[in-house]
Write an enzyme that holds these catalytic residues in place. Structure first.
Site, mmCIF file in Angstrom:
data_model
loop_
_atom_site.group_PDB
_atom_site.id
_atom_site.type_symbol
_atom_site.label_atom_id
_atom_site.label_comp_id
_atom_site.label_asym_id
_atom_site.label_seq_id
_atom_site.Cartn_x
_atom_site.Cartn_y
_atom_site.Cartn_z
ATOM 1 N N ASP A 37 -6.518 -5.762 -4.936
ATOM 2 C CA ASP A 37 -6.321 -4.328 -4.653
ATOM 3 C C ASP A 37 -4.937 -3.818 -5.091
ATOM 4 O OD1 ASP A 37 -7.748 -5.997 -2.812
ATOM 5 O OD2 ASP A 37 -8.011 -4.346 -1.403
ATOM 6 N N ASP B 63 0.792 -1.235 0.000
ATOM 7 C CA ASP B 63 0.000 0.000 0.000
ATOM 8 C C ASP B 63 0.821 1.281 0.000
ATOM 9 O OD1 ASP B 63 -2.599 -0.934 -0.331
ATOM 10 O OD2 ASP B 63 -2.657 -1.628 1.742
#
Ligand SMILES: *[C@@H]1O[C@H](CO)[C@@H](O)[C@H](O)[C@H]1NC(C)=O
Ligand SMILES: *[C@@H]1O[C@H](CO)[C@@H](O)[C@H](O)[C@H]1NC(C)=O
Ligand SMILES: *[C@@H]1O[C@H](CO)[C@@H](O)[C@H](O)[C@H]1NC(C)=O
Ligand SMILES: *[C@@H]1O[C@H](CO)[C@@H](O)[C@H](O)[C@H]1NC(C)=O
Length: 396
Positions: free
Chosen positions: A178, A119
Site C-alpha cells: 500500500d 499514511d
C-alpha cells in the site's frame, strides 16, 4: 477488409464496456452532503459503515483514512466544474470547495503529530487538491511539505524504503505494498520545493518494492519485513489477505496504481513494465463473474466469496491512469477498467445506505466486511470524474 476486421476487433470490447449511469447519479452529492452535515463535533471522519444498515462509523482524525472524506468534497467541486451544477444533478446543493476546505481543517494538527506512519501521503490528499485550486494557500503548502517530511523521515537508506508501520522491535522494519500510494506526496513536495532528496526516496522505495514485494507472476506479497540494521528481508507475509502467499486484491490494486503513478512521474520504463505485469496478474485472475474478490486466493465456498468494492474502484483508477501513460495498451486497460467498474456498480450500488457502495472488505481476517468504505466511495467518484476528463463518459 483487413482494416474492417481490425476495426471491429478494436470496437467489439468497447461495446461491452458500458459506463454505469450510477456514476453520475444525483444520489452522490445528496449522500455526500448528508454525511458532511452529520460530521461529529469535535470532528471525526467516516471510515466504513456497519454491514446491516450501511451507517457510517466515525473515527478520530488521527486515523489513516481521515483525508478521504475531505478529498471527496473536493472531488465534487471538480465534478461541478466538469458538469455544471443543476437541481437535476444535485451538484447545486452545496459549495463543495467551501465544505472541502472546512473539513480539511481537522487534519492540520496531524502535521506536527500523528500515529499514521507512511499514511501521511493519504492524509495530504485534500491539501494537494487545494493547491490545484489555489497554489498560494499557505496552510495547504505547509501541510504538504510537512507530511512529505514526515514520510521522508521514515526512509532507511540501508533498507531502501520508507517504513510503513511502526513495530515494537524497531529493527523489524515493516513495509506494505500500500505504501506505493503514499509516495505521491514526495513528488508533490519535490515539485513545490525542488528538494531532490524527496524524489530520490520515492525512487529508492519503488525499486526496493519492485525487487521484494512482487512475485514472478506479477502478484504481490502484502507485507515485507526487513532488518533495519542489515537491510535483509526477514519475512514475507500477509496482514489483511487470505494467507501469507495469497494475493490480497486491494494491495494489488494499490500497487498497480502506485507503479503507474511512478511511471507518470519519472518516465522510467521499469515502472511501466511493473505496473503492466501487476495489472495483467489482476486481469488474468479475475473470476468469470467479473467481481473483484477480496483476495484472489480466497476460497469460493461458502458462497458468495466476499468481494471488495474498494479494491475494484481503486484498480479502476489505476487502470485508467495506466491507459493514459501506456498508449500502446490503452484500449485494453480502459476496457478492463470499465468492465470492473460496471460489475462492481451492479453488485454494490446501495441507494438506501449512507455510503455509495456496499460490499467493501475492510479486513476479512478481522471479520470486518460487507461494509461501505470511504475510500471505495472516493475512488468511485474520482473514476467518474476521470472518465469525463478522458472523454469516455458524459455527465449523465
Ligand atoms: C487554505 O486551505 C485550507 C486547508 O486546505 C483551508 O481550510 C483554507 O480555507 C484555505 N484558505 C483559503 C484562503 O482559501
Ligand atoms: C530535503 O528533504 C530532506 C527530507 O525531508 C531533508 O532532510 C532536507 O533537509 C531537505 N533539504 C533542504 C535543502 O531543505
Ligand atoms: C537485525 O539484525 C541485527 C544484527 O544482526 C540483530 O541484532 C537483530 O536482532 C535483527 N533484527 C531482527 C528483527 O531480525
Ligand atoms: C454483497 O453485499 C450484499 C449485501 O450486503 C450481500 O448480500 C452479498 O452477499 C454480497 N456479495 C458479495 C459477492 O460479496
Amino acid at each position: 477488409m483487413l482494416a474492417l476486421v481490425h476495426l471491429l476487433a478494436v470496437l467489439a470490447p468497447l461495446a461491452h464496456a458500458a459506463v454505469p449511469s450510477q456514476l453520475f447519479s444525483n444520489i452522490i452529492p445528496r449522500k455526500v452532503l448528508a454525511t458532511y452535515n452529520a460530521l461529529p463535533s469535535p470532528i471525526q471522519y467516516p471510515q466504513y459503515t456497519d454491514s446491516s444498515a450501511g451507517k457510517w462509523l466515525y473515527f478520530n482524525p488521527d486515523t489513516w483514512t481521515s483525508g478521504f472524506f475531505p478529498t471527496t468534497l473536493y472531488a465534487l467541486n471538480t465534478r461541478k466544474a466538469l458538469c455544471g451544477a443543476t437541481p437535476a444533478n444535485a451538484l447545486n446543493a452545496a459549495n463543495w470547495l467551501a465544505l472541502g476546505r472546512a473539513a480539511s481543517n481537522g487534519l492540520i494538527p496531524l502535521e506536527t503529530h500523528n500515529n499514521q506512519g507512511h499514511d501521511v501521503g493519504f492524509l495530504s490528499m485534500p491539501f494537494v487538491e487545494e493547491l490545484a485550486i489555489n497554489p498560494a494557500n499557505q496552510t495547504a503548502l505547509t501541510a504538504v511539505k510537512q507530511f512529505a517530511a514526515d514520510l521522508a523521515a521514515r526512509f532507511n537508506p540501508v533498507v531502501g524504503c520508507t517504513r510503513s508501520w511502526d513495530t515494537s522491535d524497531p529493527t523489524d522494519f515493516t513495509v506494505i505494498i500500500d505504501n506505493m500510494m503514499n509516495l505521491e506526496v514526495l513528488w508533490v513536495a519535490y515539485g513545490l520545493t525542488g528538494n531532490a532528496t524527496l524524489r530520490e526516496i520515492a525512487l529508492r522505495h519503488s525499486d526496493t518494492t519492485m525487487k521484494n514485494h512482487i512475485r514472478d507472476d506479477g502478484s504481490t506479497w502484502h507485507v515485507v519485513e526487513y532488518n533495519s540494521t542489515t537491510g535483509a528481508v526477514i519475512r514475507k507475509r500477509t496482514a489483511q489477505g487470505f494467507s501469507d502467499s495469497s494475493t490480497w486484491s486491494r494491495g494489488q490494486a494499490w500497487g498497480i496504481y502506485g507503479f503507474a503513478n511512478m511511471y507518470k512521474r519519472s518516465r522510467d520504463p521499469k515502472y511501466l513494465t511493473t505496473a503492466r505485469r501487476m495489472a495483467n496478474y489482476f486481469l488474468d485472475n479475475m473470476p468469470s463473474d467479473g467481481i473483484v474478490p477480496w483476495d484472489f486466493n480466497a476460497p469460493l465456498t461458502p458462497a458468495p466469496r466476499p468481494a471488495d468494492s474498494s479494491a475494484a474502484t481503486i484498480v479502476t483508477n489505476g487502470l485508467l491512469l495506466l491507459s493514459l501513460v501506456d498508449p500502446a495498451n490503452a484500449q485494453k486497460w480502459k476496457n478492463a477498467a470499465l468492465s470492473i467498474l460496471d460489475k462492481i456498480t451492479q453488485l454494490s450500488w446501495r441507494p438506501e445506505w449512507q455510503s455509495l457502495l456496499s460490499n467493501g472488505t475492510v479486513n476479512k481476517p478481522a471479520n470486518n466486511f460487507l461494509t461501505g468504505i470511504v475510500y471505495g466511495d472516493y475512488y468511485f467518484i474520482k473514476a467518474g470524474n476521470d472518465l469525463i476528463k478522458m472523454g469516455l463518459a458524459t455527465c449523465s
